[in-house]
Write an enzyme that holds these catalytic residues in place. Structure first.
Site, PDB file in Angstrom:
ATOM      1  N   ARG A  34     -38.962 -50.911  49.580  1.00  0.00           N
ATOM      2  CA  ARG A  34     -39.170 -51.279  48.173  1.00  0.00           C
ATOM      3  C   ARG A  34     -40.395 -50.542  47.634  1.00  0.00           C
ATOM      4  O   ARG A  34     -41.116 -49.901  48.395  1.00  0.00           O
ATOM      5  CB  ARG A  34     -39.266 -52.792  48.073  1.00  0.00           C
ATOM      6  N   ARG A  78     -13.840 -46.915  21.103  1.00  0.00           N
ATOM      7  CA  ARG A  78     -12.958 -46.773  22.274  1.00  0.00           C
ATOM      8  C   ARG A  78     -13.692 -46.882  23.617  1.00  0.00           C
ATOM      9  O   ARG A  78     -13.059 -46.909  24.662  1.00  0.00           O
ATOM     10  CB  ARG A  78     -12.187 -45.451  22.184  1.00  0.00           C
ATOM     11  N   THR A  86     -18.947 -37.296   9.631  1.00  0.00           N
ATOM     12  CA  THR A  86     -19.949 -36.419  10.267  1.00  0.00           C
ATOM     13  C   THR A  86     -20.782 -35.628   9.240  1.00  0.00           C
ATOM     14  O   THR A  86     -21.960 -35.368   9.476  1.00  0.00           O
ATOM     15  CB  THR A  86     -19.266 -35.463  11.265  1.00  0.00           C
ATOM     16  N   GLY A  88     -22.324 -43.075  15.371  1.00  0.00           N
ATOM     17  CA  GLY A  88     -21.004 -43.692  15.519  1.00  0.00           C
ATOM     18  C   GLY A  88     -21.023 -44.849  16.506  1.00  0.00           C
ATOM     19  O   GLY A  88     -21.918 -44.978  17.335  1.00  0.00           O
ATOM     20  N   ALA A  90     -25.512 -39.272  16.178  1.00  0.00           N
ATOM     21  CA  ALA A  90     -25.448 -40.366  17.148  1.00  0.00           C
ATOM     22  C   ALA A  90     -25.312 -41.717  16.467  1.00  0.00           C
ATOM     23  O   ALA A  90     -25.769 -42.732  16.973  1.00  0.00           O
ATOM     24  CB  ALA A  90     -26.704 -40.346  18.011  1.00  0.00           C
ATOM     25  N   ASN A 136     -47.074 -50.829  67.159  1.00  0.00           N
ATOM     26  CA  ASN A 136     -45.713 -51.245  67.483  1.00  0.00           C
ATOM     27  C   ASN A 136     -45.463 -52.627  66.886  1.00  0.00           C
ATOM     28  O   ASN A 136     -46.142 -53.594  67.221  1.00  0.00           O
ATOM     29  CB  ASN A 136     -45.520 -51.295  68.994  1.00  0.00           C
TER      30      ASN A 136
HETATM   31  C1  UD1 Z   1     -15.399 -34.574  15.676  1.00  0.00           C
HETATM   32  C2  UD1 Z   1     -14.925 -33.413  14.804  1.00  0.00           C
HETATM   33  C3  UD1 Z   1     -13.777 -32.699  15.520  1.00  0.00           C
HETATM   34  C4  UD1 Z   1     -14.262 -32.198  16.866  1.00  0.00           C
HETATM   35  C5  UD1 Z   1     -14.820 -33.363  17.680  1.00  0.00           C
HETATM   36  C6  UD1 Z   1     -15.486 -32.873  18.928  1.00  0.00           C
HETATM   37  C7  UD1 Z   1     -15.286 -34.086  12.495  1.00  0.00           C
HETATM   38  C8  UD1 Z   1     -14.669 -34.591  11.254  1.00  0.00           C
HETATM   39  N1  UD1 Z   1     -14.484 -33.927  13.537  1.00  0.00           N
HETATM   40  O1  UD1 Z   1     -14.320 -35.483  15.803  1.00  0.00           O
HETATM   41  O2  UD1 Z   1     -13.323 -31.596  14.740  1.00  0.00           O
HETATM   42  O3  UD1 Z   1     -13.189 -31.584  17.553  1.00  0.00           O
HETATM   43  O4  UD1 Z   1     -15.838 -34.076  16.928  1.00  0.00           O
HETATM   44  O5  UD1 Z   1     -15.803 -33.979  19.738  1.00  0.00           O
HETATM   45  O6  UD1 Z   1     -16.464 -33.823  12.505  1.00  0.00           O
HETATM   46  N2  UD1 Z   1     -20.994 -39.691  13.820  1.00  0.00           N
HETATM   47  C9  UD1 Z   1     -22.030 -40.121  13.036  1.00  0.00           C
HETATM   48  N3  UD1 Z   1     -21.767 -40.664  11.821  1.00  0.00           N
HETATM   49  C10 UD1 Z   1     -20.517 -40.763  11.331  1.00  0.00           C
HETATM   50  C11 UD1 Z   1     -19.442 -40.308  12.150  1.00  0.00           C
HETATM   51  C12 UD1 Z   1     -19.721 -39.764  13.375  1.00  0.00           C
HETATM   52  O7  UD1 Z   1     -23.191 -40.037  13.439  1.00  0.00           O
HETATM   53  O8  UD1 Z   1     -20.358 -41.245  10.213  1.00  0.00           O
HETATM   54  C13 UD1 Z   1     -21.303 -39.101  15.129  1.00  0.00           C
HETATM   55  C14 UD1 Z   1     -20.728 -39.877  16.291  1.00  0.00           C
HETATM   56  O9  UD1 Z   1     -21.663 -40.806  16.772  1.00  0.00           O
HETATM   57  C15 UD1 Z   1     -20.457 -38.778  17.310  1.00  0.00           C
HETATM   58  C16 UD1 Z   1     -20.198 -37.562  16.463  1.00  0.00           C
HETATM   59  O10 UD1 Z   1     -20.722 -37.823  15.192  1.00  0.00           O
HETATM   60  O11 UD1 Z   1     -21.563 -38.545  18.135  1.00  0.00           O
HETATM   61  C17 UD1 Z   1     -18.724 -37.230  16.357  1.00  0.00           C
HETATM   62  O12 UD1 Z   1     -18.067 -38.314  15.778  1.00  0.00           O
HETATM   63  P1  UD1 Z   1     -16.627 -38.767  16.263  1.00  0.00           P
HETATM   64  O13 UD1 Z   1     -16.193 -39.904  15.422  1.00  0.00           O
HETATM   65  O14 UD1 Z   1     -16.617 -38.957  17.722  1.00  0.00           O
HETATM   66  O15 UD1 Z   1     -15.791 -37.479  15.846  1.00  0.00           O
HETATM   67  P2  UD1 Z   1     -14.417 -36.971  16.420  1.00  0.00           P
HETATM   68  O16 UD1 Z   1     -13.320 -37.755  15.830  1.00  0.00           O
HETATM   69  O17 UD1 Z   1     -14.505 -36.916  17.885  1.00  0.00           O
END
Ligand code: UD1
Ligand code: CA
Length: 474
Positions: free
Chosen positions: A339, A24, A88, A20, A18, A383
């Site tokens: 309320r 977008r 990730t 990221g 969590a 009433n």
């Molecule tokens: C990732 C997967 C992809 C999969 C998709 C599913 C990788 C490289 N790719 O891509 O194969 O199909 O999820 O939704 O894993 N996060 C961190 N730290 C980081 C990067 C990400 O905590 O350094 C967290 C984000 O907050 C998010 C999750 O990891 O909750 C996934 O990251 P995101 O950047 O959304 O990955 P996708 O590009 O969607």
């Protein structure tokens, strides 16, 4: 410790990613805090993991870490900070892998529709097949930006990110849902081996699959239900996930005998309970801890938050109810506002444009129209006439109480200047401003006396028109 593992069911830990930013989403809020049907995405994932038996839940936070921590810490989880979002795999490493034991679930925090039953099913397959590592996949119509599952002769080979994929690979519609299961031993060995030699220069967790296979671990793909794959990266996907959650809840309630006239336009959060044979009209929004009994009717566009509603209650169109209790056979609305801390007694009637705040409104009492009652205790069979106001807020900025006994008749357009007490069976004349307590069984009238001045208006005949001349009062 090994001995313990053999005897007892395997310990389950979870790592939820969590950190990221969720660029977008185009909001300043961390992506995982965006709510789906009223519950932040990360909170949903935590609940699914805990309900599936995870006893050690670790959240990797980064962007907006402080706020994410504030939301998740009351849920008995441990937070680990990933200082730079290097991918990730790096995120998973931030969660102190050394101290993990047993099975580890790794779940992206932005897949809010995963449920404990999905996790349980996958864990069972993982255990039955004696796997070391598994990725949960789904077949989807539009694989878009998901990582693609590469198979050779049907066997799992690797995951390739869309950004790194060839034209041919992009056609594959089996995708990585971002949910993995692995033994802690496999994770501890493989994670340090993941490199960032890809187009994004990120440490991809997905590389765990190919590296695991190379090292001889038992790795497989487990196909999960398509809703696990519903990740949220944009506002549009957030709305889709929310729609899905509401639909799923409506379906569940309908199978329990709730009549929902138009499930696509009904918004009921998962935490809400509704009894059988209750009817829900379009546009109704039920939130939080709300409980609705049986045989109730909730008319269009009612918004009900954290309320307790008994049986056979009618909430008429357009009412807004918050943290209130409405007892059996009562009716509220149309266009009523209750309320917090309001209790409506059995068979009581609250009509249109009535607002109540912190009111105990007795059994069979009525307030039919255009009334404000605040900080009041109203007895049974009272009433309350149209336009009654309890003046509860004084110039000293304090709130004062109005107490009205049983069977009191309050004429229309009455003001009660609190603190004030009206004894049982008293009658209040219309248009009164009541400033002193009224004893039981008495009549109180407090209004200007009516004056009649005869021939006040003089009518004179002119040539063509009637003219009105108003006499000067002095
Ligand atoms: C990732 C997967 C992809 C999969 C998709 C599913 C990788 C490289 N790719 O891509 O194969 O199909 O999820 O939704 O894993 N996060 C961190 N730290 C980081 C990067 C990400 O905590 O350094 C967290 C984000 O907050 C998010 C999750 O990891 O909750 C996934 O990251 P995101 O950047 O959304 O990955 P996708 O590009 O969607
Ligand atoms: Ca994602």
């Amino acid at each position: 410790m090994l001995q313990k593992k053999d005897k007892e069911p395997q310990k389950i830990s979870a790592i939820i990613l969590a950190a990221g930013k969720g660029t977008r989403m185009s909001t300043p809020l961390a992506k995982v805090l965006h709510p789906v049907a009223g519950v932040p995405m990360v909170q949903r994932v935590i609940k699914a993991c805990k309900d599936a038996g995870a006893s050690d839940v670790r959240i990797v936070v980064g962007h907006n870490a402080q706020l994410v921590k504030t939301v998740v810490q009351p849920l008995a989880v441990t937070c680990f900070e990933q200082l730079k979002q290097l991918g990730t795999a790096d995120a998973v490493k931030s969660a102190h892998l050394d101290s993990l034991e047993g099975l580890v679930l790794i779940i992206n925090g932005d897949h809010p529709l995963i449920e404990s039953s999905d996790i349980e099913k996958c864990v069972k397959i993982f255990q039955d097949e004696n796997l070391d590592i598994a990725v949960v996949t789904a077949k989807v119509k539009d694989p878009g930006s998901f990582g693609r599952i590469i198979r050779q002769h049907g066997k799992l080979h690797s995951i390739v990110e869309a950004k790194d994929a060839s034209h041919e690979t992009l056609k594959i519609n089996e995708i990585n849902t971002g949910f993995y299961i692995a033994t802690s031993e496999a994770l501890q060995e493989i994670l340090p081996k993941i490199k960032n030699n890809n187009s994004q220069q990120e440490f991809y967790l997905t590389d765990m699959i190919s590296i695991g296979l190379e090292l001889g671990y038992k790795v497989n793909a487990i196909e999960g239900d398509a809703h696990i794959a519903m990740g949220v990266n944009t506002q549009e996907e957030l709305a889709k996930a929310t729609r899905f959650a509401f639909k799923r809840k409506a379906k569940e309630l309908m199978s329990d005998g709730v009549m929902i006239l138009d499930p696509t336009h009904t918004y009921i959060e998962e935490s809400v309970c509704v009894g059988p044979a209750s009817v829900i009209y379009p546009g109704v929004y039920l939130r939080g801890t709300t409980e609705i009994g049986s045989f109730c009717a909730l008319e269009p566009n009612c918004y009900i938050i954290d309320c307790e509603v008994g049986d056979s209650v009618q909430i008429k169109a357009g009412s807004y109810l918050e943290r209130s209790q409405i007892n059996d056979n009562a009716s509220v609305g149309p266009y009523a506002r209750l309320r917090p801390e309001t209790i409506i007694g059995e068979k009581a009637q609250v009509g249109n444009f009535v607002e109540m705040k912190k009111v105990k409104f007795g059994k069979e009492s009525k307030a039919g129209h255009l009334t404000y009652l605040g900080d009041a205790e109203i007895g049974e069979q009272v009433n309350i006439g149209c336009g009654t106001i309890t003046c509860n807020y004084a110039v000293d900025k304090k709130k004062y109480k109005t107490k009205i006994g049983d069977r009191v008749f309050v004429g229309s357009d009455t003001q009660f200047i609190a603190p004030i007490e009206i004894g049982s069976d008293a009658v209040i004349g219309s248009g009164s401003t009541i400033t002193k307590d009224v004893p039981a069984r008495s009549l109180a009238v407090a209004r200007g006396k009516q004056i009649i001045k005869e021939d006040y208006i003089k009518i004179e005949e002119s040539n063509s028109q009637e003219q009105l001349n108003v006499e000067n009062k002095k």
